[in-house]
Write an enzyme that holds these catalytic residues in place. Structure first.
Site, PDB file in Angstrom:
ATOM      1  N   ARG B 191       0.972  -1.345   0.081  1.00 54.66           N
ATOM      2  CA  ARG B 191       0.038   0.066  -0.032  1.00 54.66           C
ATOM      3  C   ARG B 191       0.820   1.330   0.080  1.00 54.66           C
ATOM      4  O   ARG B 191       0.613   2.213   0.375  1.00 54.66           O
ATOM      5  CB  ARG B 191      -1.022  -0.085   1.385  1.00 54.66           C
ATOM      6  CG  ARG B 191      -0.089  -0.229   2.568  1.00 54.66           C
ATOM      7  CD  ARG B 191      -0.984  -0.188   3.784  1.00 54.66           C
ATOM      8  NE  ARG B 191      -0.208  -0.937   4.736  1.00 54.66           N
ATOM      9  CZ  ARG B 191      -0.057  -0.480   6.168  1.00 54.66           C
ATOM     10  NH1 ARG B 191      -0.637   0.821   6.361  1.00 54.66           N
ATOM     11  NH2 ARG B 191       0.310  -1.442   7.010  1.00 54.66           N
ATOM     12  N   ASN B 192       2.144   0.848  -0.494  1.00 54.27           N
ATOM     13  CA  ASN B 192       3.112   2.078  -0.436  1.00 54.27           C
ATOM     14  C   ASN B 192       3.798   2.087  -1.865  1.00 54.27           C
ATOM     15  O   ASN B 192       3.843   1.105  -2.554  1.00 54.27           O
ATOM     16  CB  ASN B 192       4.158   1.409   0.768  1.00 54.27           C
ATOM     17  CG  ASN B 192       5.103   2.909   1.087  1.00 54.27           C
ATOM     18  OD1 ASN B 192       4.896   3.926   0.736  1.00 54.27           O
ATOM     19  ND2 ASN B 192       5.409   2.670   2.267  1.00 54.27           N
TER      20      ASN B 192
END
Ligand SMILES: [Zn+2]
Lengths: 77, 380
Positions: B191-192
């Site tokens: 999620r980065n």
């Protein structure tokens, strides 16, 4: 408030001699709290192995051709 | 061979292309759902949540929170619920239309029972805390405590918008992995935007299997996180410049993070198993937030599941070490923490805001360029 899960356990018979061996085993190094926990763990491992090997291929050849066409159009294939 | 679907069956709920197919439902038969539930519907329909075919009933719900298993004994760690207001009067057996806030049809569902959920119990069992500062817990407290079970019968045509070209369904990835001749595939959940340490972790895992499935989560995130489009474009830049194309697949997962740490790590593994992955990487504080979970709690929980059907690869955190003069991990580097190059999220955000980019030992210049080019790379 909602109900709680009923205790869903049943009894399986195993030879006393095996039970004794398992008790000895888990007391030394496995980290399991009881013979029941150990047996449950091992049986889940075994049953999933058998279930996995039985899974049918869910796709028809028409499905596969359609999917391959999309994958090609998107540059994945 | 790609992994068998979770529970043995890849669920496929049919799409009804024509909107008229959803006509004829009265207001009392319509349940309005939010964006997160809409995303869950899509994931159920495409088989990401196999073997689940709809929203959980009470027995599955209790099994999941108390024993981390569905009623069928299949591992599952986070409930999939349809919270409904008290004025929803549908009974078991009724057909309901699930519609979004604009009234557009999302799915037709055969209703099951309704039941009460204790928010406190849910929070404690799933997140290990009832602190409403936790983003997952606060969502639970914001929604109705009544839930309705139901099996999806049909869904509206799914539009993945900006990410349509990089969204593959489990059925598609299964065909893709097979076509590429991959017998083992490792999934990377993210999620980065990618740092060098993520690249090293992925490549270390890839060294042991045939293919790498990079599967960033797109959906609502918390303030300070990178925006979805930045993450995806940054990955495209990374892969274009530093990965052999024949051994990597990039596709996004439309899913809202729960930040449930260990419990969510198991769900991340189950979803990737449904995509056909045989392995998944689990790093430091996987799916965690703040200091709610131990740094490697998300690795320890896998011991509880001998029947998960996907193998975790556990990694310690990677970083650039000045003394090692290269990328190292807690496992390989003996040097003190001061030697490690690290940037907190806050520092990184400030750096980009000031028009600077991090050093190449921390982030590939092509990735930094994508972020720097974005006017507002972070969620407000
Ligand atoms: Zn070092």
């Amino acid at each position: 408030m909602g109900k709680t899960l009923p205790t869903k356990y049943t009894t399986v018979s195993i030879p006393k001699t095996l039970h004794a061996r398992l008790e000895k085993l888990i007391s030394t190094k496995t980290g399991f709290k009881s013979v029941s926990d150990y047996v449950t763990f091992v049986l889940r491992e075994v049953v999933t192995m058998h279930e996995t090997s039985q899974s049918p291929d869910p796709f028809s050849s028409k499905d596969i051709e359609e999917i391959k066409a999309r994958l090609k159009a998107l540059g994945y294939l | 061979m790609v992994s068998a679907p979770h529970g043995g069956k890849l669920v496929q709920i049919g799409q009804r292309v024509n909107r008229d197919a959803f006509a004829g439902f009265k207001a009392a038969q319509t349940v309005t759902i939010g964006e997160e539930t809409k995303s869950v519907v899509k994931d159920i329909a495409s088989g990401v949540f196999s073997p689940i075919e709809g929203f959980m009933g009470e027995n599955d719900y209790l099994g999941v929170i108390e024993q981390m298993r569905l009623e069928s004994d299949v591992p599952w760690t986070i409930p999939v619920l349809l919270p409904v207001e008290d004025d929803v009067k549908l009974a078991a057996g009724d057909e309901a239309l699930l519609a979004d806030k604009e009234g557009a049809p999302v799915a037709v569902m055969e209703c099951g029972e309704t039941f009460q959920v204790s928010k406190k119990e849910y929070a404690m069992k799933v997140f290990g805390t009832e602190d409403q500062a936790h983003p997952g817990v606060s969502k639970v407290y914001d929604r109705p405590s009544r839930a309705m079970a139901g099996k999806l019968k049909a869904v509206a045509r799914v539009d993945h918008g900006r990410f349509a070209d990089c969204t593959l369904s489990p059925k598609e990835t299964r065909v893709l992995f097979t076509e590429r001749g991959w017998n083992s595939v490792v999934a990377f959940q993210t999620r980065n935007a990618p740092h060098i340490n993520h690249e090293y972790l992925q490549k270390s895992a890839l060294a042991l299997v045939d293919g790498l499935f990079v599967n960033p989560v797109v959906g609502k995130k918390k303030p300070g996180d990178f925006k979805d489009e930045v993450i995806v474009d940054a990955y495209k830049a990374l892969i274009d410049n530093y990965y052999p194309k024949s051994s990597v697949v990039l596709s996004v997962l439309h899913y809202e993070m729960q930040y449930a740490g260990p419990k969510e790590a198991i769900m991340h593994a189950i979803m990737r198993k449904n995509f056909g992955c045989t392995h998944i990487t689990i790093g430091r504080d996987h799916a965690g937030v703040g200091n709610y979970y131990g740094p490697y709690a998300a690795q320890d929980i896998f011991k509880e599941f001998p029947d998960l059907g996907i193998t975790p690869f556990f990694f310690k955190e990677f970083f650039y070490c000045r003394r090692c003069a290269g990328i190292a991990s807690e496992k390989t580097c003996p040097h003190p923490e001061e030697e490690r190059l690290s940037f907190s999220g806050t520092k990184l955000r400030k750096m980009f805001a000031d028009g600077q980019v991090p050093p190449k030992e921390f982030m590939r210049p092509e990735v930094a360029h994508v972020i720097a080019e974005s006017k507002a790379p972070f969620v407000e």
